[in-house]
Design a protein around this motif. Structure first.
Motif, PDB file in Angstrom:
ATOM      1  N   UNK A 203       0.860  -1.177   0.000  1.00 51.23           N
ATOM      2  CA  UNK A 203       0.000   0.000   0.000  1.00 51.23           C
ATOM      3  C   UNK A 203       0.901   1.233   0.000  1.00 51.23           C
ATOM      4  N   UNK A 204       0.349   2.359  -0.426  1.00 51.79           N
ATOM      5  CA  UNK A 204       1.138   3.579  -0.570  1.00 51.79           C
ATOM      6  C   UNK A 204       0.928   4.493   0.620  1.00 51.79           C
ATOM      7  N   UNK A 205       2.009   4.996   1.143  1.00 46.54           N
ATOM      8  CA  UNK A 205       1.971   5.988   2.212  1.00 46.54           C
ATOM      9  C   UNK A 205       2.777   7.189   1.744  1.00 46.54           C
TER      10      UNK A 205
ATOM     11  N   UNK B  18       3.354   5.028  13.218  1.00 45.54           N
ATOM     12  CA  UNK B  18       3.024   3.603  13.261  1.00 45.54           C
ATOM     13  C   UNK B  18       1.544   3.357  12.985  1.00 45.54           C
ATOM     14  N   UNK B  19       0.688   4.261  13.424  1.00 50.08           N
ATOM     15  CA  UNK B  19      -0.757   4.064  13.249  1.00 50.08           C
ATOM     16  C   UNK B  19      -1.172   4.164  11.780  1.00 50.08           C
ATOM     17  N   UNK B  20      -0.289   4.700  10.934  1.00 51.60           N
ATOM     18  CA  UNK B  20      -0.587   4.817   9.502  1.00 51.60           C
ATOM     19  C   UNK B  20      -0.244   3.533   8.741  1.00 51.60           C
ATOM     20  N   UNK B  21       0.425   2.605   9.401  1.00 49.89           N
ATOM     21  CA  UNK B  21       0.923   1.393   8.745  1.00 49.89           C
ATOM     22  C   UNK B  21       0.186   0.167   9.281  1.00 49.89           C
TER      23      UNK B  21
ATOM     24  N   UNK C 189       6.007   3.192   3.698  1.00 49.67           N
ATOM     25  CA  UNK C 189       5.483   2.191   4.620  1.00 49.67           C
ATOM     26  C   UNK C 189       6.419   1.004   4.884  1.00 49.67           C
ATOM     27  N   UNK C 190       7.595   0.978   4.197  1.00 53.31           N
ATOM     28  CA  UNK C 190       8.528  -0.133   4.413  1.00 53.31           C
ATOM     29  C   UNK C 190       9.016  -0.144   5.861  1.00 53.31           C
ATOM     30  N   UNK C 191       9.099  -1.336   6.431  1.00 54.32           N
ATOM     31  CA  UNK C 191       9.650  -1.531   7.763  1.00 54.32           C
ATOM     32  C   UNK C 191      11.004  -2.223   7.633  1.00 54.32           C
TER      33      UNK C 191
ATOM     34  N   UNK D 198       2.917  -8.381   0.814  1.00 58.67           N
ATOM     35  CA  UNK D 198       4.168  -7.779   1.253  1.00 58.67           C
ATOM     36  C   UNK D 198       5.323  -8.326   0.421  1.00 58.67           C
ATOM     37  N   UNK D 199       6.262  -7.450   0.092  1.00 55.09           N
ATOM     38  CA  UNK D 199       7.517  -7.860  -0.524  1.00 55.09           C
ATOM     39  C   UNK D 199       8.571  -7.904   0.571  1.00 55.09           C
TER      40      UNK D 199
END
Length: 310
Positions: free
Chosen positions: A179-181, A235-238, A263-265, A293-294
């Motif tokens: 997803x895009x952030x 964090x709440x956006x992911x 959004x990558x962790x 997820x990639x």
């Protein structure tokens, strides 16, 4: 006609506690820029692949061209260069996509122009390109993409960048949810004022992380990977952030944080096997919440960008 091609790697910026001042480079993933000599003076972006048509061909708005333009203006020349960009990084991913493009372009251009600059001296031109891409000239993506390894941006006025020690067995696992952030959204949730207590905690964690890198003390690195300034709000956006964090901690992660503005962790670990276990644990969580997820894991890239030879 002269042709030069260069590669620049993906990066993780902020590294939890190091908001806007720390970053490191990743192995394997990155962008490629090819420069071709053309008869007429000036820069042109002739082609871009891997971006789904989203990036501008306009040289005044393209990070590759803006970076090279800053370089040639500094040299006082106006060569004829055609730019071809191959995107290997997803846009808006938090993996330093715009930085990799600018750095690859600069490394190629420096070679194309018979290396008038030392590698580290290309950094101001990369920062100029980041201003076009992100609205702010931060160096925590472009510096590690250019120089490799862990990098500290101690100050911008004047620019003071320090390469840090990288423990030999330190690995990173990247998790890029589908997803895009937008960076603007990630920036908008941040607070203007920071409580003194949080500033003190953050300073201690930055110092602890740097000490842990030099001492190769993985427990200290783990204790220091804590962000009290940006992560609580971002964090709440992911989706799945806290569930993933618990899962990767159980799989042996030293810590997990948001790469850049998300959004990558990213997760750090000691050794490749732990990095693989972390990837599997995270994939199970994303599957359970129905989000693709990639996943990618690698050692820390200590070389940065480089010229590609045939």
């Amino acid at each position: 006609m002269k042709t030069v091609k260069a590669f620049a790697p993906a990066t993780v910026a902020n590294v939890s506690c190091g908001f806007d001042i720390l970053g490191f480079a990743i192995e394997g993933m990155g962008d490629i820029v090819q420069l071709n000599e053309k008869e007429s003076p000036g820069l042109e972006v002739s082609s871009i692949s891997g971006d789904d048509g989203k990036l501008p061909l306009d040289a005044a708005k393209n990070t590759c061209a803006v970076a090279i333009q800053a370089m040639v203006e500094d040299l006082g020349i106006n060569p004829g260069i055609s730019i071809q960009l191959e995107k290997g990084l997803p846009l808006g991913s938090g993996m330093g996509s715009s930085a990799a493009s600018a750095v690859a372009a600069l490394i190629a251009a420096n070679e194309f122009l018979s290396s008038p600059y030392e590698k580290k001296d290309l950094l101001p031109f990369a920062i100029a390109a980041e201003k076009i891409a992100c609205g702010a000239g931060h160096a925590d993506n472009v510096a590690p993409s250019l120089l490799g390894g862990f990098v500290l941006i101690r100050d911008y006025h004047p620019l003071d960048v320090i390469k840090l020690n990288v423990p030999q067995d330190l690995y990173c696992t990247l998790l890029h949810p589908h997803f895009e952030l937008k960076t603007a959204d990630s920036r908008s949730v941040l607070r203007e004022a920071i409580p003194l207590k949080h500033a003190t905690i953050q300073s201690g964690n930055v110092a602890g992380l740097i000490a842990g890198l030099y001492e190769e003390d993985y427990e200290l690195i783990s204790r220091s990977l804590r962000d009290v300034i940006a992560e609580p709000y971002r964090a709440v956006l992911i989706p799945g952030f806290y569930e993933v964090r618990e899962a990767v901690k159980g799989a042996g992660a030293l810590g997990m944080g948001i790469s850049g503005s998300g959004p990558t962790l990213f997760c750090l670990s000691k050794g490749k096997e732990k990095a693989i276990q972390i990837a599997k644990a995270a994939e199970e969580v994303y599957q359970s919440i129905g989000l693709g997820v990639d996943v990618y894991f690698s050692a820390i890239n200590t070389d940065g960008g480089y010229v590609l030879t045939e």
